[in-house]
Design a protein around this motif. Structure first.
Motif, PDB file in Angstrom:
ATOM      1  N   ASN A 165       3.687   6.146  -4.952  1.00 60.20           N
ATOM      2  CA  ASN A 165       3.244   6.183  -6.357  1.00 60.20           C
ATOM      3  C   ASN A 165       4.166   5.390  -7.284  1.00 60.20           C
ATOM      4  O   ASN A 165       4.476   5.827  -8.400  1.00 60.20           O
ATOM      5  CB  ASN A 165       3.129   7.630  -6.839  1.00 60.20           C
ATOM      6  CG  ASN A 165       2.056   8.404  -6.084  1.00 60.20           C
ATOM      7  OD1 ASN A 165       0.996   7.864  -5.780  1.00 60.20           O
ATOM      8  ND2 ASN A 165       2.340   9.666  -5.772  1.00 60.20           N
TER       9      ASN A 165
ATOM     10  N   TYR B 135       0.832  -1.200   0.000  1.00 62.45           N
ATOM     11  CA  TYR B 135       0.000   0.000   0.000  1.00 62.45           C
ATOM     12  C   TYR B 135       0.872   1.259   0.000  1.00 62.45           C
ATOM     13  O   TYR B 135       0.596   2.215  -0.732  1.00 62.45           O
ATOM     14  CB  TYR B 135      -0.933  -0.001   1.203  1.00 62.45           C
ATOM     15  CG  TYR B 135      -1.753   1.265   1.318  1.00 62.45           C
ATOM     16  CD1 TYR B 135      -2.887   1.451   0.534  1.00 62.45           C
ATOM     17  CD2 TYR B 135      -1.381   2.282   2.196  1.00 62.45           C
ATOM     18  CE1 TYR B 135      -3.634   2.610   0.616  1.00 62.45           C
ATOM     19  CE2 TYR B 135      -2.122   3.448   2.286  1.00 62.45           C
ATOM     20  CZ  TYR B 135      -3.244   3.607   1.501  1.00 62.45           C
ATOM     21  OH  TYR B 135      -3.977   4.776   1.585  1.00 62.45           O
TER      22      TYR B 135
ATOM     23  N   TYR C   8       0.332  -6.828   1.648  1.00 59.12           N
ATOM     24  CA  TYR C   8      -0.684  -5.776   1.721  1.00 59.12           C
ATOM     25  C   TYR C   8      -1.477  -5.966   3.003  1.00 59.12           C
ATOM     26  O   TYR C   8      -2.040  -7.038   3.234  1.00 59.12           O
ATOM     27  CB  TYR C   8      -1.618  -5.833   0.507  1.00 59.12           C
ATOM     28  CG  TYR C   8      -2.509  -4.621   0.362  1.00 59.12           C
ATOM     29  CD1 TYR C   8      -2.166  -3.588  -0.496  1.00 59.12           C
ATOM     30  CD2 TYR C   8      -3.692  -4.511   1.085  1.00 59.12           C
ATOM     31  CE1 TYR C   8      -2.971  -2.474  -0.630  1.00 59.12           C
ATOM     32  CE2 TYR C   8      -4.500  -3.400   0.965  1.00 59.12           C
ATOM     33  CZ  TYR C   8      -4.140  -2.388   0.101  1.00 59.12           C
ATOM     34  OH  TYR C   8      -4.944  -1.277  -0.019  1.00 59.12           O
TER      35      TYR C   8
ATOM     36  N   GLN D 236      -9.065   0.456  -7.088  1.00 60.69           N
ATOM     37  CA  GLN D 236      -8.355   0.565  -5.821  1.00 60.69           C
ATOM     38  C   GLN D 236      -7.021  -0.193  -5.902  1.00 60.69           C
ATOM     39  O   GLN D 236      -6.880  -1.140  -6.676  1.00 60.69           O
ATOM     40  CB  GLN D 236      -9.209   0.002  -4.689  1.00 60.69           C
ATOM     41  CG  GLN D 236     -10.465   0.792  -4.413  1.00 60.69           C
ATOM     42  CD  GLN D 236     -10.179   2.192  -3.915  1.00 60.69           C
ATOM     43  OE1 GLN D 236      -9.199   2.428  -3.204  1.00 60.69           O
ATOM     44  NE2 GLN D 236     -11.040   3.129  -4.278  1.00 60.69           N
ATOM     45  N   PRO D 237      -6.027   0.237  -5.125  1.00 64.57           N
ATOM     46  CA  PRO D 237      -4.719  -0.441  -5.186  1.00 64.57           C
ATOM     47  C   PRO D 237      -4.801  -1.945  -4.939  1.00 64.57           C
ATOM     48  O   PRO D 237      -4.129  -2.724  -5.623  1.00 64.57           O
ATOM     49  CB  PRO D 237      -3.901   0.271  -4.093  1.00 64.57           C
ATOM     50  CG  PRO D 237      -4.536   1.612  -3.960  1.00 64.57           C
ATOM     51  CD  PRO D 237      -5.992   1.405  -4.225  1.00 64.57           C
TER      52      PRO D 237
ATOM     53  N   ASP E 140       4.738   2.736  -9.891  1.00 61.67           N
ATOM     54  CA  ASP E 140       3.902   2.091 -10.889  1.00 61.67           C
ATOM     55  C   ASP E 140       4.088   0.576 -10.806  1.00 61.67           C
ATOM     56  O   ASP E 140       5.218   0.070 -10.877  1.00 61.67           O
ATOM     57  CB  ASP E 140       4.260   2.601 -12.283  1.00 61.67           C
ATOM     58  CG  ASP E 140       3.331   2.044 -13.344  1.00 61.67           C
ATOM     59  OD1 ASP E 140       2.145   2.373 -13.332  1.00 61.67           O
ATOM     60  OD2 ASP E 140       3.812   1.241 -14.176  1.00 61.67           O
ATOM     61  N   THR E 141       2.988  -0.142 -10.628  1.00 60.28           N
ATOM     62  CA  THR E 141       3.077  -1.595 -10.468  1.00 60.28           C
ATOM     63  C   THR E 141       3.587  -2.277 -11.730  1.00 60.28           C
ATOM     64  O   THR E 141       4.322  -3.269 -11.642  1.00 60.28           O
ATOM     65  CB  THR E 141       1.691  -2.152 -10.097  1.00 60.28           C
ATOM     66  OG1 THR E 141       0.719  -1.701 -11.054  1.00 60.28           O
ATOM     67  CG2 THR E 141       1.274  -1.679  -8.711  1.00 60.28           C
TER      68      THR E 141
ATOM     69  N   VAL F  65       2.497   1.675  -3.490  1.00 61.22           N
ATOM     70  CA  VAL F  65       1.623   2.080  -4.594  1.00 61.22           C
ATOM     71  C   VAL F  65       0.919   3.391  -4.305  1.00 61.22           C
ATOM     72  O   VAL F  65       0.900   4.298  -5.156  1.00 61.22           O
ATOM     73  CB  VAL F  65       0.595   0.962  -4.880  1.00 61.22           C
ATOM     74  CG1 VAL F  65      -0.389   1.402  -5.954  1.00 61.22           C
ATOM     75  CG2 VAL F  65       1.306  -0.310  -5.301  1.00 61.22           C
ATOM     76  N   ALA F  66       0.330   3.528  -3.105  1.00 57.84           N
ATOM     77  CA  ALA F  66      -0.483   4.703  -2.810  1.00 57.84           C
ATOM     78  C   ALA F  66       0.324   5.879  -2.287  1.00 57.84           C
ATOM     79  O   ALA F  66      -0.002   7.028  -2.587  1.00 57.84           O
ATOM     80  CB  ALA F  66      -1.572   4.330  -1.799  1.00 57.84           C
TER      81      ALA F  66
ATOM     82  N   PRO G  93      -7.798   2.700   2.490  1.00 56.84           N
ATOM     83  CA  PRO G  93      -7.231   3.641   1.522  1.00 56.84           C
ATOM     84  C   PRO G  93      -7.724   5.053   1.767  1.00 56.84           C
ATOM     85  O   PRO G  93      -8.882   5.269   2.156  1.00 56.84           O
ATOM     86  CB  PRO G  93      -7.713   3.089   0.169  1.00 56.84           C
ATOM     87  CG  PRO G  93      -8.932   2.308   0.489  1.00 56.84           C
ATOM     88  CD  PRO G  93      -8.713   1.736   1.860  1.00 56.84           C
TER      89      PRO G  93
END
Length: 341
Positions: free
Chosen positions: A117, A110, A139, A158-159, A119-120, A113-114, A145
Protein backbone atom coordinates in the motif's frame (compact mmCIF):
# COMPACT_ATOMS: atom_id res chain seq x y z
CA UNK A 1 12.80 18.55 -31.78
CA UNK A 2 11.66 18.75 -35.44
CA UNK A 3 10.36 15.57 -37.04
CA UNK A 4 12.91 13.50 -39.03
CA UNK A 5 12.80 14.04 -42.77
CA UNK A 6 14.59 10.86 -43.90
CA UNK A 7 15.26 7.31 -42.73
CA UNK A 8 18.69 8.08 -41.28
CA UNK A 9 17.37 10.92 -39.12
CA UNK A 10 14.42 8.80 -38.08
CA UNK A 11 16.67 5.97 -36.89
CA UNK A 12 19.01 8.38 -35.11
CA UNK A 13 16.10 10.05 -33.34
CA UNK A 14 14.56 6.71 -32.29
CA UNK A 15 17.85 5.37 -30.92
CA UNK A 16 18.41 8.59 -29.00
CA UNK A 17 15.06 8.17 -27.23
CA UNK A 18 15.79 4.69 -25.86
CA UNK A 19 19.45 5.50 -25.23
CA UNK A 20 18.47 8.39 -22.96
CA UNK A 21 16.39 6.00 -20.86
CA UNK A 22 19.08 3.30 -20.76
CA UNK A 23 21.79 5.76 -19.75
CA UNK A 24 19.60 7.44 -17.07
CA UNK A 25 19.87 10.88 -18.57
CA UNK A 26 18.40 13.73 -16.56
CA UNK A 27 14.75 14.52 -17.40
CA UNK A 28 14.71 11.82 -20.09
CA UNK A 29 12.09 9.73 -18.28
CA UNK A 30 11.45 10.50 -14.60
CA UNK A 31 9.22 7.43 -14.17
CA UNK A 32 9.78 4.42 -16.44
CA UNK A 33 7.32 1.55 -16.17
CA UNK A 34 8.55 -1.85 -17.40
CA UNK A 35 6.00 -4.55 -18.23
CA UNK A 36 7.17 -8.15 -18.36
CA UNK A 37 5.97 -11.71 -17.81
CA UNK A 38 7.39 -15.21 -17.52
CA UNK A 39 7.87 -15.46 -21.29
CA UNK A 40 10.25 -12.51 -21.20
CA UNK A 41 11.56 -11.16 -17.93
CA UNK A 42 12.88 -7.62 -17.64
CA UNK A 43 16.19 -8.75 -16.12
CA UNK A 44 18.35 -8.08 -19.26
CA UNK A 45 16.99 -4.54 -19.48
CA UNK A 46 17.50 -3.91 -15.76
CA UNK A 47 21.07 -5.20 -15.97
CA UNK A 48 21.88 -2.64 -18.63
CA UNK A 49 20.29 0.11 -16.55
CA UNK A 50 22.40 -0.80 -13.52
CA UNK A 51 25.67 -1.24 -15.43
CA UNK A 52 25.34 2.04 -17.31
CA UNK A 53 24.30 3.92 -14.20
CA UNK A 54 27.26 2.61 -12.21
CA UNK A 55 29.62 3.45 -15.06
CA UNK A 56 28.54 7.10 -14.71
CA UNK A 57 28.86 7.03 -10.89
CA UNK A 58 25.09 7.26 -10.39
CA UNK A 59 23.72 6.01 -7.10
CA UNK A 60 21.65 2.86 -7.76
CA UNK A 61 19.00 1.88 -5.21
CA UNK A 62 17.00 -1.33 -5.65
CA UNK A 63 13.84 -1.81 -3.63
CA UNK A 64 13.72 -5.61 -3.55
CA UNK A 65 10.56 -7.64 -3.20
CA UNK A 66 11.97 -10.56 -5.21
CA UNK A 67 15.65 -9.91 -5.96
CA UNK A 68 18.32 -11.56 -3.84
CA UNK A 69 21.59 -10.90 -5.74
CA UNK A 70 22.95 -7.41 -6.30
CA UNK A 71 26.05 -5.67 -7.58
CA UNK A 72 28.46 -4.67 -4.77
CA UNK A 73 27.95 -0.96 -5.43
CA UNK A 74 24.13 -1.19 -5.43
CA UNK A 75 22.21 -0.07 -2.36
CA UNK A 76 19.48 -2.52 -1.43
CA UNK A 77 16.28 -1.58 0.37
CA UNK A 78 14.61 -4.77 1.55
CA UNK A 79 10.81 -4.57 1.21
CA UNK A 80 9.62 -8.12 1.79
CA UNK A 81 8.31 -9.53 5.03
CA UNK A 82 6.70 -7.32 7.65
CA UNK A 83 8.19 -4.07 6.39
CA UNK A 84 5.59 -1.30 6.32
CA UNK A 85 5.16 1.36 3.65
CA UNK A 86 6.44 4.09 5.97
CA UNK A 87 9.60 2.12 6.77
CA UNK A 88 10.29 1.38 3.11
CA UNK A 89 9.88 5.04 2.10
CA UNK A 90 12.16 6.11 4.98
CA UNK A 91 14.87 3.68 3.86
CA UNK A 92 14.59 4.93 0.28
CA UNK A 93 14.99 8.53 1.41
CA UNK A 94 18.02 7.61 3.48
CA UNK A 95 19.63 5.87 0.49
CA UNK A 96 19.09 8.99 -1.64
CA UNK A 97 20.02 11.67 0.86
CA UNK A 98 23.80 11.65 0.43
CA UNK A 99 24.00 11.51 -3.38
CA UNK A 100 23.23 14.11 -6.01
CA UNK A 101 21.91 11.80 -8.74
CA UNK A 102 20.26 8.42 -8.18
CA UNK A 103 18.37 5.65 -9.92
CA UNK A 104 15.66 3.87 -7.91
CA UNK A 105 14.50 0.47 -9.22
CA UNK A 106 11.48 -1.33 -7.74
CA UNK A 107 11.48 -4.95 -8.87
CA UNK A 108 7.73 -5.50 -8.26
CA UNK A 109 5.40 -2.53 -8.51
CA UNK A 110 2.37 -4.71 -7.83
CA UNK A 111 3.74 -5.73 -4.43
CA UNK A 112 4.67 -2.13 -3.69
CA UNK A 113 1.24 -0.73 -4.53
CA UNK A 114 -1.20 -3.56 -3.81
CA UNK A 115 0.55 -5.47 -1.03
CA UNK A 116 2.48 -2.79 0.86
CA UNK A 117 0.00 0.00 0.00
CA UNK A 118 2.73 2.44 -0.94
CA UNK A 119 1.12 5.58 -2.30
CA UNK A 120 2.39 6.13 -5.84
CA UNK A 121 2.13 9.91 -5.58
CA UNK A 122 4.20 9.91 -2.39
CA UNK A 123 6.80 7.64 -3.97
CA UNK A 124 6.97 9.79 -7.11
CA UNK A 125 7.29 13.04 -5.17
CA UNK A 126 10.04 11.58 -2.99
CA UNK A 127 12.22 10.17 -5.76
CA UNK A 128 11.55 12.49 -8.69
CA UNK A 129 10.54 15.80 -7.16
CA UNK A 130 12.51 15.97 -3.92
CA UNK A 131 15.75 14.28 -4.98
CA UNK A 132 15.49 14.85 -8.78
CA UNK A 133 16.24 11.21 -9.49
CA UNK A 134 14.83 8.62 -11.87
CA UNK A 135 12.30 5.98 -10.84
CA UNK A 136 12.00 2.62 -12.62
CA UNK A 137 9.28 0.13 -11.72
CA UNK A 138 8.72 -3.43 -12.96
CA UNK A 139 5.18 -4.74 -13.21
CA UNK A 140 4.55 -8.43 -13.92
CA UNK A 141 1.55 -8.54 -16.26
CA UNK A 142 0.90 -12.24 -15.59
CA UNK A 143 0.15 -11.49 -11.91
CA UNK A 144 -3.61 -11.17 -11.56
CA UNK A 145 -4.82 -8.53 -9.07
CA UNK A 146 -6.60 -9.84 -6.01
CA UNK A 147 -10.31 -9.02 -5.81
CA UNK A 148 -11.22 -6.50 -3.15
CA UNK A 149 -12.86 -7.95 -0.05
CA UNK A 150 -15.13 -4.91 0.30
CA UNK A 151 -17.04 -3.01 -2.34
CA UNK A 152 -15.40 0.28 -1.41
CA UNK A 153 -12.71 -0.04 -4.10
CA UNK A 154 -15.02 -1.40 -6.80
CA UNK A 155 -14.75 1.81 -8.81
CA UNK A 156 -11.10 2.55 -8.03
CA UNK A 157 -8.62 2.19 -10.92
CA UNK A 158 -6.52 -0.94 -11.09
CA UNK A 159 -2.87 -0.58 -10.00
CA UNK A 160 -1.59 -1.18 -13.54
CA UNK A 161 -3.87 1.46 -15.07
CA UNK A 162 -2.80 3.99 -12.46
CA UNK A 163 0.88 3.28 -13.07
CA UNK A 164 0.43 3.62 -16.85
CA UNK A 165 -1.23 6.97 -16.31
CA UNK A 166 1.69 8.26 -14.21
CA UNK A 167 4.55 6.79 -16.25
CA UNK A 168 6.53 8.98 -18.62
CA UNK A 169 7.82 5.92 -20.53
CA UNK A 170 6.27 2.47 -20.83
CA UNK A 171 8.46 -0.41 -22.00
CA UNK A 172 7.00 -3.84 -22.71
CA UNK A 173 9.41 -6.76 -22.86
CA UNK A 174 8.95 -9.43 -25.56
CA UNK A 175 10.82 -12.59 -26.46
CA UNK A 176 12.59 -12.35 -29.82
CA UNK A 177 11.51 -15.85 -30.86
CA UNK A 178 7.87 -15.06 -30.14
CA UNK A 179 8.03 -11.78 -32.04
CA UNK A 180 9.52 -13.53 -35.07
CA UNK A 181 6.83 -16.21 -34.93
CA UNK A 182 4.10 -13.55 -34.82
CA UNK A 183 5.66 -11.72 -37.78
CA UNK A 184 5.84 -14.93 -39.79
CA UNK A 185 2.16 -15.61 -39.11
CA UNK A 186 1.18 -12.13 -40.28
CA UNK A 187 3.11 -12.55 -43.51
CA UNK A 188 1.18 -15.73 -44.22
CA UNK A 189 -2.16 -14.09 -43.30
CA UNK A 190 -2.53 -16.47 -40.37
CA UNK A 191 -3.71 -15.81 -36.85
CA UNK A 192 -0.85 -14.72 -34.63
CA UNK A 193 0.17 -17.36 -32.07
CA UNK A 194 -0.40 -16.74 -28.39
CA UNK A 195 2.08 -17.54 -25.66
CA UNK A 196 2.01 -18.26 -21.97
CA UNK A 197 -1.21 -17.63 -20.09
CA UNK A 198 -2.71 -15.89 -23.14
CA UNK A 199 -2.86 -19.22 -24.98
CA UNK A 200 -5.59 -20.37 -22.61
CA UNK A 201 -4.11 -23.86 -22.25
CA UNK A 202 -4.46 -25.35 -18.80
CA UNK A 203 -1.20 -25.53 -16.89
CA UNK A 204 0.85 -23.47 -19.35
CA UNK A 205 2.42 -20.31 -17.96
CA UNK A 206 5.65 -20.24 -19.97
CA UNK A 207 6.07 -21.33 -23.59
CA UNK A 208 8.99 -22.75 -25.49
CA UNK A 209 11.67 -20.30 -26.65
CA UNK A 210 10.78 -17.91 -23.82
CA UNK A 211 13.48 -15.51 -22.58
CA UNK A 212 15.48 -15.75 -25.78
CA UNK A 213 19.21 -15.67 -25.06
CA UNK A 214 19.92 -13.68 -28.23
CA UNK A 215 18.40 -10.55 -26.75
CA UNK A 216 15.21 -8.84 -25.73
CA UNK A 217 12.60 -6.96 -27.76
CA UNK A 218 11.44 -3.67 -26.24
CA UNK A 219 8.13 -2.12 -27.25
CA UNK A 220 8.58 1.43 -25.97
CA UNK A 221 6.16 4.32 -25.64
CA UNK A 222 7.70 7.68 -24.82
CA UNK A 223 5.45 10.47 -23.60
CA UNK A 224 6.73 13.92 -24.45
CA UNK A 225 6.08 17.04 -22.38
CA UNK A 226 3.71 18.26 -25.07
CA UNK A 227 1.57 15.15 -24.53
CA UNK A 228 2.40 13.60 -27.92
CA UNK A 229 3.46 9.96 -27.49
CA UNK A 230 6.11 8.27 -29.63
CA UNK A 231 6.17 4.50 -30.00
CA UNK A 232 9.09 2.41 -31.26
CA UNK A 233 10.18 -1.21 -31.09
CA UNK A 234 13.82 -2.02 -30.31
CA UNK A 235 16.14 -4.97 -29.93
CA UNK A 236 18.67 -5.05 -27.11
CA UNK A 237 21.30 -7.76 -27.24
CA UNK A 238 23.35 -8.80 -24.18
CA UNK A 239 26.22 -6.46 -23.45
CA UNK A 240 29.83 -7.47 -23.97
CA UNK A 241 33.05 -6.33 -22.33
CA UNK A 242 34.13 -4.81 -25.63
CA UNK A 243 31.11 -2.46 -25.54
CA UNK A 244 32.55 -0.55 -22.58
CA UNK A 245 35.77 1.25 -21.83
CA UNK A 246 38.09 0.07 -19.12
CA UNK A 247 37.15 1.30 -15.62
CA UNK A 248 38.98 4.38 -14.44
CA UNK A 249 40.22 3.92 -10.89
CA UNK A 250 39.63 1.07 -8.46
CA UNK A 251 36.26 2.41 -7.27
CA UNK A 252 34.64 2.25 -10.70
CA UNK A 253 33.30 -1.22 -11.51
CA UNK A 254 32.34 -0.53 -15.12
CA UNK A 255 33.73 1.74 -17.77
CA UNK A 256 31.64 4.10 -19.83
CA UNK A 257 29.84 2.96 -22.95
CA UNK A 258 31.82 3.09 -26.19
CA UNK A 259 28.96 2.97 -28.66
CA UNK A 260 25.24 2.34 -28.35
CA UNK A 261 24.31 -1.22 -29.38
CA UNK A 262 20.53 -1.09 -29.03
CA UNK A 263 18.93 -1.03 -32.48
CA UNK A 264 15.49 -0.78 -34.02
CA UNK A 265 13.81 -4.16 -34.39
CA UNK A 266 13.44 -3.61 -38.14
CA UNK A 267 17.26 -3.47 -38.35
CA UNK A 268 17.68 -6.93 -36.83
CA UNK A 269 18.75 -9.44 -39.52
CA UNK A 270 16.31 -12.14 -38.37
CA UNK A 271 13.37 -9.73 -38.38
CA UNK A 272 14.20 -8.14 -41.72
CA UNK A 273 14.85 -11.52 -43.39
CA UNK A 274 11.87 -12.84 -45.36
CA UNK A 275 12.89 -16.39 -44.48
CA UNK A 276 11.44 -15.79 -41.03
CA UNK A 277 8.16 -17.01 -42.44
CA UNK A 278 9.49 -20.53 -42.18
CA UNK A 279 9.56 -20.30 -38.41
CA UNK A 280 5.81 -20.89 -38.22
CA UNK A 281 5.60 -24.66 -37.85
CA UNK A 282 1.90 -24.75 -37.11
CA UNK A 283 0.92 -23.84 -40.70
CA UNK A 284 1.49 -26.14 -43.66
CA UNK A 285 2.69 -24.97 -47.04
CA UNK A 286 -0.71 -25.67 -48.60
CA UNK A 287 -4.25 -25.28 -47.32
CA UNK A 288 -5.62 -28.57 -46.04
CA UNK A 289 -9.03 -29.19 -47.71
CA UNK A 290 -11.12 -32.22 -48.58
CA UNK A 291 -11.49 -31.13 -52.22
CA UNK A 292 -9.22 -29.91 -55.00
CA UNK A 293 -9.37 -26.20 -55.71
CA UNK A 294 -7.42 -26.49 -58.96
CA UNK A 295 -8.74 -27.07 -62.51
CA UNK A 296 -7.49 -29.43 -65.17
CA UNK A 297 -6.86 -28.27 -68.75
CA UNK A 298 -10.12 -29.92 -69.91
CA UNK A 299 -12.06 -28.10 -67.18
CA UNK A 300 -10.46 -24.77 -68.10
CA UNK A 301 -11.40 -25.24 -71.78
CA UNK A 302 -15.00 -26.08 -70.84
CA UNK A 303 -15.18 -23.02 -68.60
CA UNK A 304 -13.97 -20.75 -71.41
CA UNK A 305 -16.62 -22.17 -73.77
CA UNK A 306 -19.54 -21.22 -71.53
CA UNK A 307 -21.63 -18.39 -73.04
CA UNK A 308 -22.59 -15.87 -70.40
CA UNK A 309 -26.17 -14.49 -70.17
CA UNK A 310 -26.87 -11.56 -72.51
CA UNK A 311 -23.51 -12.13 -74.20
CA UNK A 312 -25.03 -12.03 -77.72
CA UNK A 313 -27.25 -9.08 -76.80
CA UNK A 314 -24.22 -7.04 -75.81
CA UNK A 315 -22.85 -7.40 -79.33
CA UNK A 316 -25.93 -5.77 -80.91
CA UNK A 317 -25.87 -2.11 -81.73
CA UNK A 318 -28.49 0.56 -81.18
CA UNK A 319 -31.35 0.03 -78.79
CA UNK A 320 -31.27 -3.78 -78.86
CA UNK A 321 -28.64 -4.10 -76.14
CA UNK A 322 -31.24 -5.46 -73.70
CA UNK A 323 -32.96 -7.88 -76.09
CA UNK A 324 -33.31 -11.37 -74.71
CA UNK A 325 -32.46 -14.22 -77.05
CA UNK A 326 -34.30 -17.47 -76.45
CA UNK A 327 -34.58 -20.58 -78.64
CA UNK A 328 -37.59 -22.77 -77.97
CA UNK A 329 -37.06 -26.43 -77.50
CA UNK A 330 -39.25 -29.46 -78.21
CA UNK A 331 -40.42 -29.62 -74.63
CA UNK A 332 -41.68 -26.00 -74.65
CA UNK A 333 -45.47 -25.56 -74.85
CA UNK A 334 -46.35 -22.49 -76.91
CA UNK A 335 -49.72 -21.03 -75.98
CA UNK A 336 -51.00 -18.86 -78.88
CA UNK A 337 -53.92 -17.40 -76.89
CA UNK A 338 -51.63 -16.22 -74.02
CA UNK A 339 -49.26 -14.70 -76.54
CA UNK A 340 -52.04 -12.70 -78.11
CA UNK A 341 -53.07 -11.28 -74.75
Amino acid sequence: MPRPINAVQYQRHAIQLISSVLNTRANASPFTLILDDLNQRAIPFLQQLVIRALSRNINVVIVSFESTRFQPAVRNVSAWGNRTAATILADIEQALSDRKESLVIIDSMYDAVATKNIDTSTLFNLVVMKYTSNLVGVYHTDVLPEPSASGADAYAPQPLELLKFMATSIITCRSLSHVLAAKAARERSLAEPTFGMQSGAEGIVQCLHANDQRGIVLEAEFRRKSGRPESETYFLRPGRDSDFHQPVGPQQLYGTLKQEFVILLEQHPAFANKDAVGMVVAADDEMETSFNLGLTDKQKAAREGVVLPYFDAQKQEGGEGGRILYDMGEEDDFDEEEDEI
